[in-house]
Design an enzyme around this catalytic site. Structure first.
Site, PDB file in Angstrom:
ATOM      1  N   HIS A  55       0.842  -1.206   0.000  1.00  0.00           N
ATOM      2  CA  HIS A  55       0.000   0.000   0.000  1.00  0.00           C
ATOM      3  C   HIS A  55       0.878   1.259   0.000  1.00  0.00           C
ATOM      4  CE1 HIS A  55      -2.653  -3.009   2.185  1.00  0.00           C
ATOM      5  NE2 HIS A  55      -3.461  -2.618   1.228  1.00  0.00           N
ATOM      6  N   LYS A  93      -0.686  -6.695  -7.937  1.00  0.00           N
ATOM      7  CA  LYS A  93      -0.932  -7.892  -7.109  1.00  0.00           C
ATOM      8  C   LYS A  93      -2.324  -8.445  -7.409  1.00  0.00           C
ATOM      9  CE  LYS A  93      -1.017 -10.510  -3.274  1.00  0.00           C
ATOM     10  NZ  LYS A  93      -2.310 -10.330  -2.698  1.00  0.00           N
ATOM     11  N   ARG A 144      -3.725 -10.457   4.155  1.00  0.00           N
ATOM     12  CA  ARG A 144      -4.087 -11.823   4.568  1.00  0.00           C
ATOM     13  C   ARG A 144      -2.888 -12.628   5.047  1.00  0.00           C
ATOM     14  NH1 ARG A 144      -8.323 -11.253   0.453  1.00  0.00           N
ATOM     15  NH2 ARG A 144     -10.322 -11.419   1.539  1.00  0.00           N
TER      16      ARG A 144
HETATM   17  P1  AMP Z   1      -6.329  -4.083  -0.476  1.00  0.00           P
HETATM   18  O1  AMP Z   1      -6.187  -3.288   0.776  1.00  0.00           O
HETATM   19  O2  AMP Z   1      -5.847  -5.498  -0.365  1.00  0.00           O
HETATM   20  O3  AMP Z   1      -7.703  -3.960  -1.089  1.00  0.00           O
HETATM   21  O4  AMP Z   1      -5.344  -3.407  -1.518  1.00  0.00           O
HETATM   22  C1  AMP Z   1      -5.424  -2.041  -1.834  1.00  0.00           C
HETATM   23  C2  AMP Z   1      -4.539  -1.771  -3.030  1.00  0.00           C
HETATM   24  O5  AMP Z   1      -3.191  -2.126  -2.724  1.00  0.00           O
HETATM   25  C3  AMP Z   1      -4.936  -2.599  -4.263  1.00  0.00           C
HETATM   26  O6  AMP Z   1      -4.827  -1.785  -5.417  1.00  0.00           O
HETATM   27  C4  AMP Z   1      -3.919  -3.707  -4.253  1.00  0.00           C
HETATM   28  O7  AMP Z   1      -3.675  -4.253  -5.529  1.00  0.00           O
HETATM   29  C5  AMP Z   1      -2.695  -2.993  -3.716  1.00  0.00           C
HETATM   30  N1  AMP Z   1      -1.754  -3.960  -3.145  1.00  0.00           N
HETATM   31  C6  AMP Z   1      -2.016  -4.896  -2.202  1.00  0.00           C
HETATM   32  N2  AMP Z   1      -0.917  -5.648  -1.957  1.00  0.00           N
HETATM   33  C7  AMP Z   1       0.059  -5.166  -2.766  1.00  0.00           C
HETATM   34  C8  AMP Z   1       1.432  -5.525  -2.997  1.00  0.00           C
HETATM   35  N3  AMP Z   1       2.027  -6.512  -2.347  1.00  0.00           N
HETATM   36  N4  AMP Z   1       2.125  -4.796  -3.890  1.00  0.00           N
HETATM   37  C9  AMP Z   1       1.536  -3.779  -4.577  1.00  0.00           C
HETATM   38  N5  AMP Z   1       0.263  -3.407  -4.406  1.00  0.00           N
HETATM   39  C10 AMP Z   1      -0.472  -4.087  -3.520  1.00  0.00           C
END
Ligand code: AMP
Length: 287
Positions: free
Chosen positions: A42, A154, A192
């Site tokens: 993030h 991702k 996760r």
């Molecule tokens: P989430 O909180 O899992 O919904 O993710 C929010 C944003 O962060 C989304 O656009 C994801 O694709 C991105 N994201 C999550 N994990 C990663 C990672 N390891 N590397 C790059 N972006 C990420």
């Protein structure tokens, strides 16, 4: 208008007002939607976003309608205090943290479905998931009114679906994608990962090991997708704590399966480690 401290906004009306005022003042708005429990993945989006415009807005919202009935909505890790600290370090101007009850009042009944791209990969294993994602992102875009929004590779299928939604519905937002950030040993960062115990954390490395095997075979001249997929499957199946959901080699735009890799392909997989479902991918390219 100038902002010299980070604001936390928890209701929709206030967020809309903030964005309208910013626009009227000629400021550009950059937006990073998240479900919180923030990590360096993030942070990479926030760091990039900070450079792309005047005002950086991050949402933290665990979106109930993208979770299936047997999925982990209630359990999904939440840590607002830690998230606010990470937001501040990354110079976020506004954290938008709405309530589910306000986002989805009783009589809510609209959804957005990106019909074709939904029928692949995670869309098959998680029915309704991307409908929930597209709907919440459209709502957030309407509330935050960003000029630019950042998403991580991702969640590759999610990224394609958001780009298609923006294109098909003529939304006035530029979608910027960012590469996957990994732990030192290669595990893709994910909220996760917090679910994994010590043995599962070690076992989770098989996703990246399998992806690297696929990449290595491709760079050594193997273009037959089945040959690559079989070797990758062997790696995952050798791990007792792991269970394959899917391993796919597909077209980077349409997500259709490829039999032979010409010069570019998405190598994507979803694997359950114990009870935790993890996803990862890499792009194979000759370019
Ligand atoms: P989430 O909180 O899992 O919904 O993710 C929010 C944003 O962060 C989304 O656009 C994801 O694709 C991105 N994201 C999550 N994990 C990663 C990672 N390891 N590397 C790059 N972006 C990420």
């Amino acid at each position: 208008m100038t902002i010299d401290y980070m604001e936390l906004i928890t209701n929709i009306k206030e967020m809309r007002q903030f964005s309208s005022d910013a626009k009227k003042a000629g400021k550009s708005i950059v937006f990073v939607p998240t479900m919180g429990c923030l990590h360096e993945g993030h942070a990479s989006l926030l760091k990039k976003g900070r450079k792309l415009g005047d005002i950086l807005v991050m949402s933290i919202f665990v979106n109930p309608i993208q979770f299936g009935p047997k999925e982990d909505y209630a359990l999904y890790p939440r840590d607002l205090k830690k998230d606010l600290a990470l937001a501040e370090v990354n110079k976020v101007d506004v954290v938008f943290n709405p309530l589910a009850e306000e986002m989805y009042p009783d009589n809510f009944q609209t959804a957005i479905e990106v019909e074709k791209l939904n029928n692949y990969l995670c869309g098959i294993s998680r029915p309704g998931h991307f409908k929930g994602v597209a709907t919440v992102v459209a709502k957030l875009f309407n509330i935050v009114k960003p000029d630019i929004a950042l998403f991580g590779e991702k969640d590759y299928q999610q990224l394609l679906i958001i780009k298609k939604m923006v294109q098909d519905l003529n939304m006035d937002v530029t979608v910027v994608s960012m590469p996957i950030i990994r732990e030192a040993d290669g595990l893709a960062m994910s909220s996760r990962n917090n679910y994994l115990n010590k043995d599962e954390r070690r076992a989770a490395l098989c996703l990246y090991t399998a992806l690297l095997k696929g990449k290595d075979m491709f760079h050594n001249g193997v273009t037959d997708a089945q040959a690559i997929l079989q070797k990758m499957r062997n790696i995952i199946e050798a791990e007792p704590l792991a269970e394959v959901d899917y391993i796919k080699i597909c077209n980077v735009n349409t997500l259709d399966d490829l039999e032979r890799i010409a010069d570019k392909a998405l190598l994507a997989l979803a694997v359950k480690i114990g009870r935790t479902r993890l996803i990862d991918n890499i792009i194979l390219s000759n370019e």
